[in-house]
Design a protein around this motif. Structure first.
Motif, PDB file in Angstrom:
ATOM      1  N   GLN A  43       0.703  -1.269  -0.047  1.00 44.88           N
ATOM      2  CA  GLN A  43      -0.048   0.004   0.199  1.00 44.88           C
ATOM      3  C   GLN A  43       1.006   1.231   0.082  1.00 44.88           C
ATOM      4  OE1 GLN A  43      -2.121  -0.810   3.509  1.00 44.88           O
ATOM      5  NE2 GLN A  43      -4.093  -1.578   2.294  1.00 44.88           N
ATOM      6  N   LEU A  44       1.892   1.001   0.810  1.00 48.60           N
ATOM      7  CA  LEU A  44       2.872   2.361   0.614  1.00 48.60           C
ATOM      8  C   LEU A  44       3.603   2.915  -0.509  1.00 48.60           C
ATOM      9  CD1 LEU A  44       4.490   1.978   4.190  1.00 48.60           C
ATOM     10  CD2 LEU A  44       3.015   3.758   3.597  1.00 48.60           C
ATOM     11  N   VAL A  45       3.758   1.701  -1.351  1.00 50.32           N
ATOM     12  CA  VAL A  45       4.362   1.733  -2.685  1.00 50.32           C
ATOM     13  C   VAL A  45       3.398   2.228  -3.563  1.00 50.32           C
ATOM     14  CG1 VAL A  45       5.273   0.439  -4.572  1.00 50.32           C
ATOM     15  CG2 VAL A  45       6.195  -0.010  -2.211  1.00 50.32           C
ATOM     16  N   TYR A  46       2.020   1.617  -3.642  1.00 53.32           N
ATOM     17  CA  TYR A  46       0.953   1.998  -4.526  1.00 53.32           C
ATOM     18  C   TYR A  46       0.516   3.519  -4.398  1.00 53.32           C
ATOM     19  CZ  TYR A  46       0.560  -2.975  -6.416  1.00 53.32           C
ATOM     20  OH  TYR A  46       0.816  -4.004  -6.990  1.00 53.32           O
ATOM     21  N   ALA A  47       0.494   3.965  -3.147  1.00 48.97           N
ATOM     22  CA  ALA A  47       0.048   5.190  -3.035  1.00 48.97           C
ATOM     23  C   ALA A  47       0.329   6.503  -3.797  1.00 48.97           C
ATOM     24  CB  ALA A  47       0.097   5.650  -1.425  1.00 48.97           C
ATOM     25  N   PRO A  48       1.858   6.529  -4.061  1.00 45.55           N
ATOM     26  CA  PRO A  48       2.045   7.731  -5.113  1.00 45.55           C
ATOM     27  C   PRO A  48       1.904   7.523  -6.490  1.00 45.55           C
ATOM     28  CG  PRO A  48       4.093   6.425  -4.238  1.00 45.55           C
ATOM     29  CD  PRO A  48       3.036   5.829  -3.383  1.00 45.55           C
ATOM     30  N   LEU A  49       1.382   6.052  -6.579  1.00 40.23           N
ATOM     31  CA  LEU A  49       1.340   5.928  -8.135  1.00 40.23           C
ATOM     32  C   LEU A  49      -0.302   5.885  -8.433  1.00 40.23           C
ATOM     33  CD1 LEU A  49       3.771   2.875  -8.130  1.00 40.23           C
ATOM     34  CD2 LEU A  49       4.102   5.262  -8.752  1.00 40.23           C
ATOM     35  N   GLN A  50      -1.034   6.294  -7.483  1.00 41.35           N
ATOM     36  CA  GLN A  50      -2.492   6.016  -7.633  1.00 41.35           C
ATOM     37  C   GLN A  50      -3.032   6.500  -9.157  1.00 41.35           C
ATOM     38  OE1 GLN A  50      -4.949   4.125  -6.072  1.00 41.35           O
ATOM     39  NE2 GLN A  50      -3.030   3.283  -5.551  1.00 41.35           N
ATOM     40  N   ASP A  51      -2.743   7.891  -9.367  1.00 40.83           N
ATOM     41  CA  ASP A  51      -3.389   8.504 -10.478  1.00 40.83           C
ATOM     42  C   ASP A  51      -3.003   7.745 -11.872  1.00 40.83           C
ATOM     43  OD1 ASP A  51      -0.342   9.335 -10.121  1.00 40.83           O
ATOM     44  OD2 ASP A  51      -0.756  11.100 -11.156  1.00 40.83           O
ATOM     45  N   TRP A  52      -1.551   7.191 -11.766  1.00 41.94           N
ATOM     46  CA  TRP A  52      -1.635   6.344 -13.177  1.00 41.94           C
ATOM     47  C   TRP A  52      -2.243   5.225 -12.966  1.00 41.94           C
ATOM     48  CZ3 TRP A  52       4.560   7.213 -12.125  1.00 41.94           C
ATOM     49  CH2 TRP A  52       4.963   8.428 -12.701  1.00 41.94           C
ATOM     50  N   LEU A  53      -2.260   4.725 -11.641  1.00 40.65           N
ATOM     51  CA  LEU A  53      -3.185   3.219 -11.793  1.00 40.65           C
ATOM     52  C   LEU A  53      -4.524   3.560 -12.145  1.00 40.65           C
ATOM     53  CD1 LEU A  53      -1.425   1.782  -8.549  1.00 40.65           C
ATOM     54  CD2 LEU A  53      -1.445   0.636 -10.774  1.00 40.65           C
ATOM     55  N   LYS A  54      -5.138   4.585 -11.834  1.00 42.39           N
ATOM     56  CA  LYS A  54      -6.551   4.990 -11.952  1.00 42.39           C
ATOM     57  C   LYS A  54      -6.775   5.291 -13.553  1.00 42.39           C
ATOM     58  CE  LYS A  54      -7.793   6.721  -7.365  1.00 42.39           C
ATOM     59  NZ  LYS A  54      -8.221   8.010  -6.681  1.00 42.39           N
ATOM     60  N   THR A  55      -5.930   5.925 -13.947  1.00 42.85           N
ATOM     61  CA  THR A  55      -6.081   5.977 -15.490  1.00 42.85           C
ATOM     62  C   THR A  55      -5.702   4.768 -16.487  1.00 42.85           C
ATOM     63  OG1 THR A  55      -3.801   6.959 -15.725  1.00 42.85           O
ATOM     64  CG2 THR A  55      -5.557   8.436 -15.210  1.00 42.85           C
ATOM     65  N   GLY A  56      -4.946   3.759 -15.607  1.00 48.08           N
ATOM     66  CA  GLY A  56      -4.512   2.593 -16.501  1.00 48.08           C
ATOM     67  C   GLY A  56      -3.231   3.118 -17.265  1.00 48.08           C
ATOM     68  N   GLU A  57      -2.798   3.953 -17.036  1.00 51.58           N
ATOM     69  CA  GLU A  57      -1.586   4.342 -17.643  1.00 51.58           C
ATOM     70  C   GLU A  57      -0.519   3.325 -17.238  1.00 51.58           C
ATOM     71  OE1 GLU A  57       1.566   8.212 -18.604  1.00 51.58           O
ATOM     72  OE2 GLU A  57      -0.006   8.646 -17.108  1.00 51.58           O
ATOM     73  N   LEU A  58      -0.757   3.025 -16.098  1.00 53.15           N
ATOM     74  CA  LEU A  58       0.210   2.117 -15.353  1.00 53.15           C
ATOM     75  C   LEU A  58      -0.879   0.896 -14.790  1.00 53.15           C
ATOM     76  CD1 LEU A  58       2.540   0.792 -13.643  1.00 53.15           C
ATOM     77  CD2 LEU A  58       1.936   2.078 -11.713  1.00 53.15           C
ATOM     78  N   HIS A  59      -0.748   0.032 -15.885  1.00 57.20           N
ATOM     79  CA  HIS A  59      -1.836  -1.185 -15.854  1.00 57.20           C
ATOM     80  C   HIS A  59      -1.279  -2.384 -14.825  1.00 57.20           C
ATOM     81  CE1 HIS A  59      -4.719  -3.970 -17.496  1.00 57.20           C
ATOM     82  NE2 HIS A  59      -3.840  -4.878 -17.312  1.00 57.20           N
ATOM     83  N   ALA A  60      -0.019  -2.459 -14.776  1.00 59.41           N
ATOM     84  CA  ALA A  60       0.352  -3.706 -13.698  1.00 59.41           C
ATOM     85  C   ALA A  60       1.732  -3.330 -13.203  1.00 59.41           C
ATOM     86  CB  ALA A  60       0.205  -4.892 -14.328  1.00 59.41           C
ATOM     87  N   LEU A  61       1.518  -3.861 -11.921  1.00 60.89           N
ATOM     88  CA  LEU A  61       3.198  -3.581 -11.055  1.00 60.89           C
ATOM     89  C   LEU A  61       3.071  -4.612 -10.270  1.00 60.89           C
ATOM     90  CD1 LEU A  61       5.565  -1.702 -10.381  1.00 60.89           C
ATOM     91  CD2 LEU A  61       4.149  -0.685  -8.769  1.00 60.89           C
ATOM     92  N   ALA A  62       4.110  -5.630 -10.468  1.00 62.33           N
ATOM     93  CA  ALA A  62       4.356  -6.672  -9.435  1.00 62.33           C
ATOM     94  C   ALA A  62       5.419  -6.134  -8.487  1.00 62.33           C
ATOM     95  CB  ALA A  62       4.747  -7.893 -10.344  1.00 62.33           C
ATOM     96  N   LEU A  63       4.904  -6.596  -7.313  1.00 63.79           N
ATOM     97  CA  LEU A  63       6.035  -5.767  -6.076  1.00 63.79           C
ATOM     98  C   LEU A  63       6.691  -7.077  -5.315  1.00 63.79           C
ATOM     99  CD1 LEU A  63       3.831  -3.016  -4.539  1.00 63.79           C
ATOM    100  CD2 LEU A  63       6.052  -2.647  -6.119  1.00 63.79           C
ATOM    101  N   LYS A  64       7.753  -6.556  -4.743  1.00 61.19           N
ATOM    102  CA  LYS A  64       8.464  -7.585  -3.964  1.00 61.19           C
ATOM    103  C   LYS A  64       9.208  -6.376  -3.058  1.00 61.19           C
ATOM    104  CE  LYS A  64       9.947 -11.594  -6.637  1.00 61.19           C
ATOM    105  NZ  LYS A  64      10.865 -12.179  -7.155  1.00 61.19           N
ATOM    106  N   THR A  65       8.842  -6.407  -1.536  1.00 64.66           N
ATOM    107  CA  THR A  65       8.909  -5.449  -0.900  1.00 64.66           C
ATOM    108  C   THR A  65       9.568  -6.097   0.469  1.00 64.66           C
ATOM    109  OG1 THR A  65       6.825  -5.540   0.181  1.00 64.66           O
ATOM    110  CG2 THR A  65       7.089  -3.817  -1.292  1.00 64.66           C
TER     111      THR A  65
END
Length: 85
Positions: A51-73
């Motif tokens: 959630q901490l990583v996805y938070a600053p990317l929300q606008d790109w995720l909502k528009t679909g500009e960023l479709h998928a981000l596989a995370l290892k944290t």
């Protein structure tokens, strides 16, 4: 089309002092994988870390500009136990 460095920079602004590696997995600029090692993850669940990583990317995720981000944290301690692989 997003650049891996743009994603990396946003994560670094949100989680200063982190080690962030982002790769474009398909070459299409919308599917990525990221490895994030951050002291901010200490004591947090994997879901909270993501959630901490996805938070600053929300606008790109909502528009679909960023479709998928596989995370290892990892926290630095978790990363150290893995032998920094």
């Amino acid at each position: 089309m997003l650049d891996p460095n743009a994603i990396r920079e946003r994560i670094l602004v949100a989680l200063p002092g982190s080690e962030v590696l982002v790769n474009d997995t398909t070459g299409t600029g919308d599917h990525f994988e990221a490895r994030v090692v951050s002291p901010d993850f200490a004591g947090k669940t994997m879901v909270q870390q993501h959630q901490l990583v996805y938070a600053p990317l929300q606008d790109w995720l909502k528009t679909g500009e960023l479709h998928a981000l596989a995370l290892k944290t990892y926290s630095p301690e978790q990363w150290k136990k893995l032998g920094s692989r």
